[in-house]
Design a protein around this motif. Structure first.
Motif, short mmCIF file in Angstrom:
data_model
loop_
_atom_site.label_atom_id
_atom_site.label_comp_id
_atom_site.label_asym_id
_atom_site.label_seq_id
_atom_site.Cartn_x
_atom_site.Cartn_y
_atom_site.Cartn_z
N MET A 246 48.82 55.20 43.66
CA MET A 246 47.97 54.60 44.55
C MET A 246 48.21 55.02 46.00
O MET A 246 49.13 55.72 46.35
N ALA A 247 47.23 54.90 46.89
CA ALA A 247 47.31 55.29 48.22
C ALA A 247 48.88 54.83 48.71
O ALA A 247 49.21 53.48 48.46
N PRO A 248 49.58 55.43 49.41
CA PRO A 248 50.89 55.02 49.97
C PRO A 248 50.72 53.82 50.77
O PRO A 248 51.79 52.78 50.66
N SER A 249 49.78 53.45 51.36
CA SER A 249 49.51 52.08 52.18
C SER A 249 49.61 50.98 51.26
O SER A 249 49.66 50.01 51.73
N ALA A 250 49.44 51.19 49.88
CA ALA A 250 49.12 49.99 49.10
C ALA A 250 50.33 49.63 48.49
O ALA A 250 50.50 48.68 47.71
N ILE A 251 51.35 50.41 48.04
CA ILE A 251 52.53 50.28 47.50
C ILE A 251 53.22 48.91 47.72
O ILE A 251 53.69 48.26 46.72
N ALA A 252 53.58 48.68 49.10
CA ALA A 252 54.37 47.70 49.30
C ALA A 252 53.72 46.23 48.53
O ALA A 252 54.58 45.55 48.33
N GLU A 253 52.50 46.09 49.00
CA GLU A 253 51.95 44.78 48.46
C GLU A 253 51.90 44.90 47.14
O GLU A 253 52.17 43.76 46.46
N VAL A 254 51.52 45.92 46.51
CA VAL A 254 51.61 46.08 44.64
C VAL A 254 52.98 45.58 44.29
O VAL A 254 53.05 44.78 43.48
N ARG A 255 54.03 46.29 44.75
CA ARG A 255 55.47 46.20 44.52
C ARG A 255 55.61 44.55 44.74
O ARG A 255 56.29 44.16 43.99
N GLY A 256 55.37 44.11 45.83
CA GLY A 256 55.63 42.80 46.19
C GLY A 256 55.03 41.75 45.09
O GLY A 256 55.80 40.89 44.64
N PHE A 257 53.76 42.00 44.74
CA PHE A 257 52.99 41.08 43.84
C PHE A 257 53.81 41.27 42.53
O PHE A 257 53.95 40.11 41.72
N LEU A 258 53.65 42.39 42.11
CA LEU A 258 54.31 42.62 40.65
C LEU A 258 55.66 41.98 40.45
O LEU A 258 56.21 41.54 39.42
N SER A 259 56.50 41.86 41.54
CA SER A 259 57.73 41.33 41.51
C SER A 259 57.72 39.74 41.13
O SER A 259 58.68 39.08 40.87
N THR A 260 56.49 39.16 41.37
CA THR A 260 56.32 37.69 41.15
C THR A 260 55.93 37.37 39.78
O THR A 260 55.62 36.30 39.56
N VAL A 261 55.46 38.67 38.84
CA VAL A 261 54.96 38.16 37.41
C VAL A 261 55.90 38.75 36.47
O VAL A 261 56.77 39.82 37.00
N ASP A 262 55.78 38.47 35.11
CA ASP A 262 56.62 39.10 34.23
C ASP A 262 55.49 39.63 33.12
O ASP A 262 54.38 39.44 33.12
N PHE A 263 56.24 40.55 32.21
CA PHE A 263 55.10 41.39 31.33
C PHE A 263 54.18 40.58 30.73
O PHE A 263 53.18 40.63 30.32
N GLU A 264 54.92 39.24 29.99
CA GLU A 264 54.08 38.36 29.49
C GLU A 264 53.09 37.68 30.13
O GLU A 264 52.03 37.82 29.46
N MET A 265 52.97 37.43 31.24
CA MET A 265 52.10 36.87 32.15
C MET A 265 50.95 38.13 32.26
O MET A 265 49.68 37.81 32.18
N CYS A 266 51.34 39.56 32.30
CA CYS A 266 50.54 40.25 32.57
C CYS A 266 49.72 40.62 31.35
O CYS A 266 48.22 40.84 31.32
N GLU A 267 50.44 40.59 30.10
CA GLU A 267 49.63 40.65 28.72
C GLU A 267 48.36 39.63 28.47
O GLU A 267 47.62 39.84 27.87
N LYS A 268 48.81 38.27 29.00
CA LYS A 268 47.98 37.22 28.79
C LYS A 268 46.86 37.22 29.58
O LYS A 268 45.76 37.16 29.21
N ALA A 269 47.03 37.64 30.78
CA ALA A 269 45.98 37.92 31.81
C ALA A 269 45.12 39.19 31.39
O ALA A 269 43.53 39.04 31.42
N ALA A 270 45.69 40.19 30.89
CA ALA A 270 44.84 41.29 30.21
C ALA A 270 44.02 40.64 28.91
O ALA A 270 42.76 41.18 28.99
N GLN A 271 44.66 39.99 28.18
CA GLN A 271 44.03 39.56 27.15
C GLN A 271 42.77 38.73 27.43
O GLN A 271 41.66 39.00 26.89
N ALA A 272 42.91 37.80 28.51
CA ALA A 272 41.93 36.96 28.80
C ALA A 272 40.74 37.74 29.43
O ALA A 272 39.62 37.27 29.24
N ALA A 273 41.06 38.75 30.52
CA ALA A 273 40.06 39.73 30.97
C ALA A 273 39.40 40.35 30.17
O ALA A 273 38.05 40.74 30.11
N LEU A 274 39.95 40.90 28.88
CA LEU A 274 39.22 41.68 28.09
C LEU A 274 38.36 40.87 27.33
O LEU A 274 37.24 41.36 26.93
N ALA A 275 38.53 39.43 27.11
CA ALA A 275 37.52 38.52 26.30
C ALA A 275 36.50 38.26 27.34
O ALA A 275 35.38 37.29 26.88
#
Ligand code: PEP
Ligand code: MG
Length: 292
Positions: A246-275
């Motif tokens: 991503m644009a370098p200016s976005a890295i800190a925010e994305v990194r910060g947010f991703l540190s608040t979630v785990d892979f299982e939550m990501c998978e669950k969110a992905a499945q719900a978004a797909l449906a």
């Protein structure tokens, strides 16, 4: 892996400053757009060497010239096209300007020889396994490291089991993939409600290709705008994406947010978004699951 998108040496320096683990997309168009004629091999070697020197020893994904459509280079895209987004752009320029692309690959190979970069070379607008193989063969012939393709057309995504079999890695160009899946011009603000990677149709295409990549054991990243949206980034990880650029200016925010979630939550969110039924629904349900 969180990587930076860049188009200039300054962008690479900015990405290094915010702790990017490398460059996930270096757009080489700028050098060509800044010039009235094709830059010489020497001029190209100078730029690529400077890019490699700005992130010594790191992974740098360099994309070959993506001229055409929204990035027209006058001396290369000289012929008028009725539908330039569907025309001769990106790697398709091998049909009309093959030597330009060969000279660029030659310049990249020369620059790599005198640096310690972990070079990954990537072609834009690859649509078929034959195009992917042609690109990978040229990169191998020059002894240049990893060869990969942008997955940014519906054909490449839906047929990724064959396309990615020909190369070392893939990278979703979600800007174009969204434009082509949704049949909506990425530059037309009247259609901005449709040109969103939150749309389940786009996410389904990504899911199909990411699943193919995993089966083949090939890494696949995202280097389109979608990677810079924290919640969408989490959904993309849940769909099986291994790196986000991503644009370098976005890295800190994305990194910060991703540190608040785990892979299982990501998978669950992905499945719900797909449906989901719509992009608005997929965004809101994913955000709810991700605790946003
Ligand atoms: C994309 O299409 O998502 C992409 C990263 O490439 P570009 O925006 O340069 O077409
Ligand atoms: Mg693109």
């Amino acid at each position: 892996q969180l990587l930076g998108n860049a188009g200039t040496v300054e962008d690479v320096v900015a990405a290094a400053k915010v702790g990017a683990e490398g460059i996930g997309l270096f757009r080489t168009e700028l050098l060509f757009l800044d010039s009235q004629t094709e830059p010489t091999i020497e001029e190209q070697v100078a730029l690529y060497s400077a890019v490699f020197a700005a992130m010594p020893g790191k992974k740098i994904v360099i994309r070959t010239l993506d001229a055409g459509s929204d990035k027209p280079v006058p001396y290369i895209n000289a012929i008028h096209e009725e539908n330039p987004a569907l025309g001769v752009r990106g790697w398709r320029l091998t049909r009309t300007s093959n030597d330009v692309l060969n000279r660029q690959l030659e310049a990249l190979a020369q620059a790599k020889k005198v640096s310690d970069v972990d070079l990954w070379v990537m072609a834009p607008m690859i649509n078929t396994p034959d195009e992917a193989k042609d690109f990978a063969d040229r990169v191998a012939k020059l002894g240049m490291g990893k060869a990969g393709v942008m997955v940014e057309t519906p054909a490449a995504a839906l047929h990724a089991d064959h396309v990615l079999a020909e190369v070392d890695f893939g990278s979703f160009g979600t800007n174009d993939l969204t434009q082509y899946i949704m049949a909506s011009d990425r530059l037309d603000s009247r259609l901005s409600d449709m040109t969103t990677a939150w749309h389940p149709a786009v996410l389904r295409a990504i899911s199909i290709a990411a699943t193919s990549a995993a089966k083949l054991g090939k890494p696949i990243g995202v280097c389109g705008e979608a990677a810079a949206n924290s919640h969408l980034a989490a959904v993309l990880i849940g769909l099986g994406v291994n790196s986000l650029s991503m644009a370098p200016s976005a890295i800190a925010e994305v990194r910060g947010f991703l540190s608040t979630v785990d892979f299982e939550m990501c998978e669950k969110a992905a499945q719900a978004a797909l449906a989901a039924r719509s992009s608005l629904d997929s965004e809101s349900i994913a955000k709810e699951i991700l605790g946003a």
